[in-house]
Design a protein around this motif. Structure first.
Motif, PDB file in Angstrom:
ATOM      1  N   PRO A  44      37.612  32.166  45.774  1.00  0.00           N
ATOM      2  CA  PRO A  44      38.027  33.286  45.075  1.00  0.00           C
ATOM      3  C   PRO A  44      37.843  34.606  45.775  1.00  0.00           C
ATOM      4  O   PRO A  44      36.387  34.805  45.801  1.00  0.00           O
ATOM      5  N   ASP A  45      38.633  35.949  45.943  1.00  0.00           N
ATOM      6  CA  ASP A  45      38.343  37.179  46.411  1.00  0.00           C
ATOM      7  C   ASP A  45      37.831  38.034  45.156  1.00  0.00           C
ATOM      8  O   ASP A  45      38.106  37.718  43.859  1.00  0.00           O
ATOM      9  N   PRO A  46      37.358  39.157  45.455  1.00  0.00           N
ATOM     10  CA  PRO A  46      37.207  40.164  44.213  1.00  0.00           C
ATOM     11  C   PRO A  46      38.376  40.070  43.123  1.00  0.00           C
ATOM     12  O   PRO A  46      38.145  40.367  42.085  1.00  0.00           O
ATOM     13  N   ASP A  47      39.555  40.438  43.902  1.00  0.00           N
ATOM     14  CA  ASP A  47      40.710  40.378  42.835  1.00  0.00           C
ATOM     15  C   ASP A  47      41.058  39.419  41.906  1.00  0.00           C
ATOM     16  O   ASP A  47      41.221  39.581  40.739  1.00  0.00           O
ATOM     17  N   ALA A  48      40.835  38.221  42.349  1.00  0.00           N
ATOM     18  CA  ALA A  48      40.783  36.891  41.499  1.00  0.00           C
ATOM     19  C   ALA A  48      39.922  36.875  40.591  1.00  0.00           C
ATOM     20  O   ALA A  48      39.902  36.602  39.302  1.00  0.00           O
ATOM     21  N   MET A 107      46.663  31.002  35.177  1.00  0.00           N
ATOM     22  CA  MET A 107      46.183  31.101  36.663  1.00  0.00           C
ATOM     23  C   MET A 107      46.455  32.599  36.851  1.00  0.00           C
ATOM     24  O   MET A 107      47.493  33.369  36.463  1.00  0.00           O
ATOM     25  N   VAL A 108      45.337  33.231  37.571  1.00  0.00           N
ATOM     26  CA  VAL A 108      45.208  34.685  37.991  1.00  0.00           C
ATOM     27  C   VAL A 108      45.393  34.689  39.493  1.00  0.00           C
ATOM     28  O   VAL A 108      44.469  34.099  40.076  1.00  0.00           O
ATOM     29  N   ASP A 109      46.238  35.789  40.132  1.00  0.00           N
ATOM     30  CA  ASP A 109      46.041  35.837  41.517  1.00  0.00           C
ATOM     31  C   ASP A 109      46.402  34.608  42.310  1.00  0.00           C
ATOM     32  O   ASP A 109      46.312  34.587  43.531  1.00  0.00           O
ATOM     33  N   THR A 110      47.428  33.514  41.556  1.00  0.00           N
ATOM     34  CA  THR A 110      47.677  32.418  42.260  1.00  0.00           C
ATOM     35  C   THR A 110      48.883  31.865  41.455  1.00  0.00           C
ATOM     36  O   THR A 110      48.843  32.260  40.221  1.00  0.00           O
ATOM     37  N   PRO A 124      50.191  20.894  33.492  1.00  0.00           N
ATOM     38  CA  PRO A 124      50.855  22.186  33.008  1.00  0.00           C
ATOM     39  C   PRO A 124      49.994  23.498  33.181  1.00  0.00           C
ATOM     40  O   PRO A 124      48.951  23.283  33.031  1.00  0.00           O
ATOM     41  N   VAL A 125      50.908  24.440  33.494  1.00  0.00           N
ATOM     42  CA  VAL A 125      50.186  25.875  33.330  1.00  0.00           C
ATOM     43  C   VAL A 125      50.941  26.532  32.480  1.00  0.00           C
ATOM     44  O   VAL A 125      52.446  26.719  32.494  1.00  0.00           O
ATOM     45  N   HIS A 126      50.362  27.283  31.703  1.00  0.00           N
ATOM     46  CA  HIS A 126      50.864  28.245  30.475  1.00  0.00           C
ATOM     47  C   HIS A 126      51.059  29.491  30.737  1.00  0.00           C
ATOM     48  O   HIS A 126      51.867  30.106  30.061  1.00  0.00           O
ATOM     49  N   LEU A 127      50.242  30.309  31.826  1.00  0.00           N
ATOM     50  CA  LEU A 127      50.150  31.748  31.947  1.00  0.00           C
ATOM     51  C   LEU A 127      49.834  31.779  33.354  1.00  0.00           C
ATOM     52  O   LEU A 127      49.034  31.267  33.985  1.00  0.00           O
ATOM     53  N   VAL A 128      50.717  32.739  34.186  1.00  0.00           N
ATOM     54  CA  VAL A 128      50.478  33.007  35.394  1.00  0.00           C
ATOM     55  C   VAL A 128      50.542  34.616  35.434  1.00  0.00           C
ATOM     56  O   VAL A 128      51.692  35.277  35.041  1.00  0.00           O
TER      57      VAL A 128
END
Length: 356
Positions: A44-48, A107-110, A124-128
């Motif tokens: 992960p980078d700073p944004d993630a 999931m954030v930034d991905t 399953p993923v519930h939020l992107v």
């Protein structure tokens, strides 16, 4: 300070309408559903990191639900390691978790299916929440907020905090500010009006001493070996530069070297690669606004791996690669020829960046 005040006054009810409606509905759905898992992309980078920590703060304040932030790979770049330590960013390796304990996955930034995160594709993923182009896999996700016109995912989650009127302290302000600063290169690359507002809002709230430590990290002597390898192995094809780091112990070095070598005179496109464990990591950078970096990288790795990005920067990965020097050289040649062909260039031999 005047600019920060201006940024505050520019953040109108209209600007926050979308994040307010989205978070109102999301938080209502989330309440009572138990432990939340937030997944970043690998390495992960700073944004993630900032997006994950800000989302965790939002959930904790608004619902009180326990939340875990997890990542795959390593936190390798010196700036990122200092950021995690100095700002006490609480993250754990994804492989150490029992995923059955988390009924809600974010999931954030991905995104699912990108290939740049280690979360099992069958789960399953519930939020992107992301600022990269939306993939087809997101059609199966209950909550999706993808804004390609934003320069940083951190800006989006920052707007969530403002929309929900959630207070946050100096450390989170510093995390968010540095994320936007690094992702947009101090508002010099792929930034939006929203990124500028967030940047100016957070600037007076950030801890300057910690920011200095993050941007001036101590690095081991081995760090400079990567510069040596990148420069000695770099080949130039007109305005295109390609380099190969071969085996590396820090996957972030490919992107760092790509940023560094984009400064070469008359070079407008850089593609770099290096093999971390059994995966070849790729990084693509360009100064040309008429190229879509993500689309270029996807074309280059078709049938070999996965890639993604947007605008002027992208990355990719090719898993399960042979570690022999010959195999790595062959792969680099194949990718280079694919890049040249995709950009309509004649496949001439490359010229070394430096010569003895």
């Amino acid at each position: 300070m005047a600019d920060a005040s201006l940024a505050r006054s520019e953040t109108t009810a209209t600007d926050l309408h979308r994040p307010r409606v989205f978070t109102d509905q999301l938080l209502q759905w989330l309440r009572g559903r138990g432990h939340v898992l937030i997944v970043t992309h690998d390495h992960p980078d700073p944004d993630a990191l900032a997006s994950a920590m800000a989302l965790k703060h939002l959930i904790l304040v608004q619902t009180g639900q326990p939340t875990t932030v997890a990542y795959g790979g390593v936190v390798g770049r010196g700036e990122n390691r200092v950021m995690v330590e100095s700002l006490e960013i609480d993250i754990v390796p994804l492989e150490s978790l029992d995923l059955d304990r988390y009924p809600v996955v974010c999931m954030v930034d991905t995104q699912p299916g990108t290939g740049n995160n280690s979360f099992p594709v069958e789960r399953p993923v519930h939020l992107v929440i992301d600022h990269h182009p939306c993939l087809e896999a997101c059609q199966k996700v209950r909550w999706v907020d993808v804004r390609e016109d934003y320069g940083a995912t951190a800006t989006m989650v920052f707007e969530y905090l403002l929309a929900q009127k959630v207070n946050f302290g100096t450390k989170l302000a510093t995390i968010l500010f540095y994320a936007i600063k690094s992702e947009t290169q101090d508002l010099g690359r792929e930034w939006s009006r929203a990124d500028r507002r967030a940047y100016m809002y957070l600037l007076p709230l950030a801890n300057n001493r910690i920011l200095f430590d993050i941007t001036h990290p101590e690095v081991p002597r081995a760090y400079f070996r990567h510069f040596h390898h990148a420069i000695r192995n770099a080949l130039i094809f007109g305005d295109i530069l390609v380099f190969n780091l071969f085996d590396i112990d820090n996957p972030d070095m490919v992107a760092e070297m790509a940023d560094f070598l984009l400064r070469v005179d008359e070079v407008a496109i850089v593609m770099g690669l290096g093999r971390f464990r059994d995966t070849v990591v790729l990084s693509f950078r360009t100064l040309r606004s008429d190229l879509n970096a993500g689309a270029v990288m996807q074309a280059v790795v078709t049938g070999l791996g996965t890639a993604g990005g947007h605008g002027m920067m992208a990355g990719g990965q090719i898993r399960g690669t042979d570690g022999s020097r010959e195999a790595q050289e062959h792969l680099a040649h194949t990718l280079t020829q694919r890049l040249l062909a995709h950009l309509g260039r004649y496949p001439a031999p490359g010229l070394p960046l430096v010569s003895d």
